[in-house]
Design a protein around this motif. Sequence first.
Motif, mmCIF file in Angstrom:
data_model
loop_
_atom_site.group_PDB
_atom_site.id
_atom_site.type_symbol
_atom_site.label_atom_id
_atom_site.label_comp_id
_atom_site.label_asym_id
_atom_site.label_seq_id
_atom_site.Cartn_x
_atom_site.Cartn_y
_atom_site.Cartn_z
ATOM 1 N N MET A 1 0.841 -1.188 0.000
ATOM 2 C CA MET A 1 0.000 0.000 0.000
ATOM 3 C C MET A 1 0.881 1.243 0.000
ATOM 4 O O MET A 1 1.839 1.332 0.767
ATOM 5 N N ARG A 2 0.566 2.206 -0.864
ATOM 6 C CA ARG A 2 1.402 3.403 -1.027
ATOM 7 C C ARG A 2 0.657 4.624 -0.490
ATOM 8 O O ARG A 2 -0.443 4.944 -0.937
ATOM 9 N N TYR B 1 4.562 -0.099 4.982
ATOM 10 C CA TYR B 1 3.938 0.735 3.959
ATOM 11 C C TYR B 1 5.005 1.317 3.024
ATOM 12 O O TYR B 1 6.145 1.546 3.428
ATOM 13 N N GLN C 1 0.930 5.196 -7.869
ATOM 14 C CA GLN C 1 -0.398 4.677 -7.565
ATOM 15 C C GLN C 1 -0.658 4.906 -6.083
ATOM 16 O O GLN C 1 -0.280 4.100 -5.233
ATOM 17 N N ASP D 1 -2.724 5.178 -2.663
ATOM 18 C CA ASP D 1 -3.892 4.536 -2.063
ATOM 19 C C ASP D 1 -4.586 5.413 -1.026
ATOM 20 O O ASP D 1 -5.799 5.309 -0.827
ATOM 21 N N VAL E 1 -8.722 8.902 -5.454
ATOM 22 C CA VAL E 1 -8.093 8.565 -4.174
ATOM 23 C C VAL E 1 -8.910 9.261 -3.085
ATOM 24 O O VAL E 1 -8.855 10.474 -2.934
ATOM 25 N N ARG F 1 -9.231 8.399 0.391
ATOM 26 C CA ARG F 1 -8.899 8.044 1.765
ATOM 27 C C ARG F 1 -7.926 9.090 2.297
ATOM 28 O O ARG F 1 -6.832 9.250 1.768
ATOM 29 N N MET G 1 -9.343 2.948 5.808
ATOM 30 C CA MET G 1 -9.225 2.037 4.670
ATOM 31 C C MET G 1 -10.414 1.085 4.590
ATOM 32 O O MET G 1 -10.672 0.504 3.534
#
Length: 335
Positions: A1-2, A25, A73, A75, A116, A118, A250
């Motif tokens: 996860m980025r 992470y 990418q 998250d 995105v 979150r 998340m």
Amino acid sequence: MRILITGGAGYIGSHTCVELLNSGYEIVIIDNFSNSKPEVLNRIQQITNKNFKFYHIDLLDKLALENVFDDNQIDAVIHFAGLKVLRESIQFPLKYYHNNVCGTLTLCEVMDNYKVKRLVFSSSATVYGIPKKVPIEEDSPLSGTNPYGYSKVIIENVLSDLYRSDNEWSIALLRYFNPIGAHPTGLIGEDPNGVPNNLMPYLVRVAAGRLETLSVFGNDYPTKDGTGIRDYIHVMDLSQGHLKALQKIMTDPGVHVYNLGTGNGYSVLEVVQTFEKVTGQKVNYKLAPRRSGDIAECYADAHKAKTELGWTPSRGLREMCIDSWRFLLNSSLKS
């Protein structure tokens, strides 16, 4: 996860980056170094022995921010970037509203364009203004006593409206109290540009002989020793709270509001006396008149974060003082 970290080279941001990397992470940091130093990035890498991407950009530069999202990418986002000096915000209100509010609007627009949704937002206990009672609960009325605090209130309202318009968003508003302390390695800590505005970085410089005297503003408050009481929280506990909030958003859409504090109040003189006791260093201080807008006491009710996030701070004032002093001795401040 980025995870994208805005203001990741700053005080709280850098410690959170360390926690994220050590928890597995991937991170992408953006910072304009307005109140941080490039060397912090090397120290994050030194502590974690892990690599990450960094972009030297301003959050108000929408095109540059879009390039970051194009290249990665993403998250989720943890948003620390912002101006934060209370007294300066009174002198330059337009600067603070433009930077803090418009920067967040730009971030949210880009996030929305790239789907995105979150976000963990770095808010502040200043959104409570002058509290009517303590400990302060999350449903306490919001106000403010300066443009910095009002900018946080505005942003919280913007983010709440954003969720109401699109229920796919998941947002955590973290209202933290008075972060102090440093990473136990002494490699990163609170190292503001110029003369510090917060108690601990000023105090340690006085103890080290770099500043002459600490002014204790107000000794006639209705508190145990007449000085103001605040909820001081170790920055490592605070950064771990961000990881807990990230895990929450998340899986659980909505707007989630949490106080991050210990629930304990310490007076300014208690901090000074504890620091002197655990470090053996004398702190020269003088009593000074109250500052406009200061309040007698402010500390958190943090039960909601404990119940919903499983987050409980574990470090006390003694450790906060020791780690702050170690950072001064082991950091660039030593030279």
